[in-house]
Scaffold this motif. Structure first.
Motif, PDB file in Angstrom:
ATOM      1  N   ILE A  76       0.801  -1.031  -0.023  1.00 24.80           N
ATOM      2  CA  ILE A  76      -0.062  -0.149   0.074  1.00 24.80           C
ATOM      3  C   ILE A  76       0.906   1.135  -0.054  1.00 24.80           C
ATOM      4  CG2 ILE A  76      -1.776   1.323   1.430  1.00 24.80           C
ATOM      5  CD1 ILE A  76      -2.279  -1.530   2.488  1.00 24.80           C
ATOM      6  N   ALA A  77       0.879   1.936  -1.215  1.00 23.28           N
ATOM      7  CA  ALA A  77       1.684   3.186  -1.006  1.00 23.28           C
ATOM      8  C   ALA A  77       0.936   4.302  -0.330  1.00 23.28           C
ATOM      9  CB  ALA A  77       1.910   3.367  -2.586  1.00 23.28           C
ATOM     10  N   VAL A  78       1.549   5.032   0.300  1.00 23.31           N
ATOM     11  CA  VAL A  78       0.862   6.067   1.147  1.00 23.31           C
ATOM     12  C   VAL A  78       1.814   7.573   0.659  1.00 23.31           C
ATOM     13  CG1 VAL A  78       0.058   4.918   2.989  1.00 23.31           C
ATOM     14  CG2 VAL A  78       2.302   5.592   2.958  1.00 23.31           C
TER      15      VAL A  78
ATOM     16  N   GLY B 137      -4.785  -0.832 -12.044  1.00 25.12           N
ATOM     17  CA  GLY B 137      -5.526  -1.900 -11.388  1.00 25.12           C
ATOM     18  C   GLY B 137      -5.174  -2.001  -9.805  1.00 25.12           C
ATOM     19  N   PHE B 138      -5.031  -0.860  -9.098  1.00 23.32           N
ATOM     20  CA  PHE B 138      -4.970  -0.670  -7.468  1.00 23.32           C
ATOM     21  C   PHE B 138      -6.224  -0.045  -7.020  1.00 23.32           C
ATOM     22  CE2 PHE B 138      -2.294   2.808  -9.447  1.00 23.32           C
ATOM     23  CZ  PHE B 138      -3.063   4.010  -9.165  1.00 23.32           C
ATOM     24  N   GLU B 139      -6.261  -0.385  -5.756  1.00 19.13           N
ATOM     25  CA  GLU B 139      -7.162   0.548  -5.038  1.00 19.13           C
ATOM     26  C   GLU B 139      -6.952   1.881  -4.683  1.00 19.13           C
ATOM     27  OE1 GLU B 139     -10.511  -0.623  -4.272  1.00 19.13           O
ATOM     28  OE2 GLU B 139     -10.033  -2.421  -5.462  1.00 19.13           O
ATOM     29  N   LEU B 140      -7.709   2.891  -4.805  1.00 18.08           N
ATOM     30  CA  LEU B 140      -7.491   4.214  -4.481  1.00 18.08           C
ATOM     31  C   LEU B 140      -8.281   4.841  -3.397  1.00 18.08           C
ATOM     32  CD1 LEU B 140      -5.902   6.983  -4.978  1.00 18.08           C
ATOM     33  CD2 LEU B 140      -7.745   7.393  -6.720  1.00 18.08           C
ATOM     34  N   TYR B 141      -7.753   5.281  -2.328  1.00 19.42           N
ATOM     35  CA  TYR B 141      -8.260   5.701  -1.052  1.00 19.42           C
ATOM     36  C   TYR B 141      -7.753   7.138  -0.993  1.00 19.42           C
ATOM     37  CZ  TYR B 141      -8.817   0.912  -0.132  1.00 19.42           C
ATOM     38  OH  TYR B 141      -9.284  -0.516  -0.252  1.00 19.42           O
ATOM     39  N   GLU B 142      -8.674   8.259  -0.989  1.00 20.09           N
ATOM     40  CA  GLU B 142      -8.341   9.638  -0.807  1.00 20.09           C
ATOM     41  C   GLU B 142      -8.846  10.041   0.503  1.00 20.09           C
ATOM     42  OE1 GLU B 142      -8.772  12.258  -4.526  1.00 20.09           O
ATOM     43  OE2 GLU B 142     -10.034  10.329  -5.007  1.00 20.09           O
ATOM     44  N   ALA B 143      -8.198  10.799   1.276  1.00 16.66           N
ATOM     45  CA  ALA B 143      -8.329  11.265   2.604  1.00 16.66           C
ATOM     46  C   ALA B 143      -8.334  12.742   2.676  1.00 16.66           C
ATOM     47  CB  ALA B 143      -7.422  10.683   3.741  1.00 16.66           C
TER      48      ALA B 143
END
Length: 259
Positions: A210-212, A253-259
């Motif tokens: 998981i890249a942050v 094809g990766f999940e993206l989460y925006e905070a």
């Protein structure tokens, strides 16, 4: 491309290629200009001496897209994009569930994740970062595993053969990978070669990567490549991520989460 033995003209064309492509390779330049590899390397040395490029394996990268010489110390990073990193850290920490074993690599975003982790006995956190360990030490129940090695005071983290070898006996569920550069073509990169080597080993020991990163790292390329963007499982970033990152989440094809 026709033979071009005029040194000045050839170097001008190489500068234009650097600006257009971002990077150039010795073998390809030698073929295009019909000159020896040794001649091309001299040309690249000339460009590097004038601050137009940085040497990389097999070629050079434009200084327009590289920042390996300007890595801020950890004290400086702690006051950059503070709110974005806090939100990213909180969102990433929410991805950790009871029973997880995780790796937090070095950096201020990793520190933000550590701060927000739930204090549960059946969570194990592996890290090479002294500041991350200091945060975990204040939590009573989390199991903390520190990777040894030689301390780099610039970012208060440990590197070297001992650090890399310590990962051989470990298998973890999740790696939260902080980055210095995130470019769709050139991959995920960092300023410091031993860190890139250690990060690649961390990737090999994790079930998911998981890249942050905050959005300031998008489009930036540092000298040392860690992995391709296609090798991550997910990306946690802030809401200022450009549209092409959202498009890439679907196409790569990766999940993206925006905070």
């Amino acid at each position: 491309m026709t033979k071009l033995r005029d040194t000045s003209g050839r170097r001008q064309k190489m500068i234009a290629m650097l600006k257009d492509l971002g990077s150039i390779q010795v073998a390809e330049l030698s073929r295009q200009f019909d000159v020896s590899s040794q001649t091309i390397r001299k040309d690249l040395d000339f460009l590097c001496e004038r601050g137009l490029a940085e040497r990389s394996y097999g070629g050079a990268i434009s200084t327009d897209v590289i920042s390996n010489g300007n890595e801020p110390a950890v004290e400086a990073k702690q006051v950059i994009n503070v709110e974005e990193k806090r939100r990213i850290g909180k969102r990433a920490a929410e991805m950790v569930v009871a029973g997880d074993s995780i790796v937090l690599d070095s950096g201020t975003t990793a520190m933000a994740i550590a701060s927000h982790l739930p204090d549960l006995e059946d969570i194990t956190v592996v890290t090479n970062d002294f500041n991350v360990l200091s945060i975990l030490a204040r939590k009573e129940h989390i199991v903390a595993v520190m990777l040894g090695g030689q301390m780099r005071r610039r970012n208060m983290a440990f590197y070297g053969g001992q650090t890399v070898d310590a990962l051989d006996a470990l298998h973890v569920d999740k790696l939260f990978l902080g980055v210095d550069g995130f470019d769709l073509q050139r991959g995920i990169t960092t300023h410091y070669e031993p860190e890139a080597m250690l990060n690649r080993k961390m990737v090999s020991r994790a079930r998911s990567v998981i890249a942050v990163t905050d959005s300031s790292k998008f489009g930036r390329t540092c000298l040392h490549r860690i992995i391709d963007v296609s090798e991550i499982s997910a990306l946690v970033t802030d809401t200022d991520a450009p549209d092409y990152i959202r498009d890439a989440a679907k196409t790569v094809g990766f999940e993206l989460y925006e905070a």
